[in-house]
Design an enzyme around this catalytic site. Structure first.
Site, short mmCIF file in Angstrom:
data_model
loop_
_atom_site.label_atom_id
_atom_site.label_comp_id
_atom_site.label_asym_id
_atom_site.label_seq_id
_atom_site.Cartn_x
_atom_site.Cartn_y
_atom_site.Cartn_z
N CYS A 79 0.88 -1.16 0.00
CA CYS A 79 0.00 0.00 0.00
C CYS A 79 0.92 1.21 0.00
O CYS A 79 2.13 1.07 0.10
CB CYS A 79 -0.89 -0.03 1.23
SG CYS A 79 -2.42 0.87 1.02
N CYS A 90 -4.08 -1.11 -2.35
CA CYS A 90 -4.61 0.24 -2.56
C CYS A 90 -4.34 0.65 -3.99
O CYS A 90 -3.37 0.21 -4.60
CB CYS A 90 -4.04 1.24 -1.55
SG CYS A 90 -2.39 1.82 -1.84
N CYS A 131 6.70 -0.19 -9.18
CA CYS A 131 7.23 -0.98 -8.08
C CYS A 131 8.68 -1.37 -8.35
O CYS A 131 9.10 -1.42 -9.50
CB CYS A 131 6.42 -2.27 -7.91
SG CYS A 131 4.72 -2.01 -7.41
#
Length: 175
Positions: A12, A88, A96
């Site tokens: 998240c 989320c 990422c």
């Protein structure tokens, strides 16, 4: 299920609520076959007190929970993840790190209980709802035949889990 232990990372943005709840749920409900972790792209450094309150009330572990950066899990000394789930929508849209081991990934977005304004009872109710949605997803995940399912089918099933009750999938993001 096999004797294999799978590493699972829940992501998240702030790592204060949803990812923390998911980590605790999987630690308890999947402890035989899974190791659970959570992290954030921009961790706030503290865990939301309502997350701790709800987890304690429902008898889920809180002792080792902390808000931390996803960079902890991108290094060569980090545990190799088998699964990485974003919980989320902000984290799902971010770039990422490259996860060692090419884990399976899916987005399991739910509304942020920490964003709820109102009385403490209303805030706690939002955390209870988030807990329930995540617990349902994790129950569906832990019941998958991970040893016998092919990678393509597993990816489809993981994405489908992210669309069950409480999902932010397909919601209008304009407002």
């Amino acid at each position: 299920m096999s004797d294999c232990i799978y590493n699972v990372l829940f992501l998240c943005t702030g790592n204060t609520a949803r990812s923390i709840l998911a980590e605790s749920i999987l630690r308890k409900d999947g402890h035989r076959n899974f190791r659970a972790f959570s992290a954030g792209s921009q961790p706030k450094g503290t865990v939301n007190p309502f997350a701790i309150k709800v987890l304690n009330r429902l008898d889920y572990p809180t002792a080792e929970l902390r808000s931390k950066s996803w960079e902890e899990f991108a290094g060569s000394d980090a545990p190799v993840m088998d699964f990485v789930f974003t919980v989320c929508d902000n984290a799902a849209g971010e770039s990422c790190p490259v996860w060692p081991g090419q884990p399976m990934t899916a987005h399991w977005g739910i509304e942020d209980p920490a964003a709820v304004e109102g009385t403490d009872i209303e805030k706690e109710a939002a955390f209870v709802a988030a807990f329930r949605y995540l617990k349902n997803r994790i129950a569906a995940f832990t019941s998958l035949p991970l040893v016998s399912i092919d990678r393509l089918s597993l990816g489809t099933r993981l994405r489908d889990i992210g669309r069950i009750d409480g999902s932010t999938f397909g919601q209008d993001r304009a407002g």
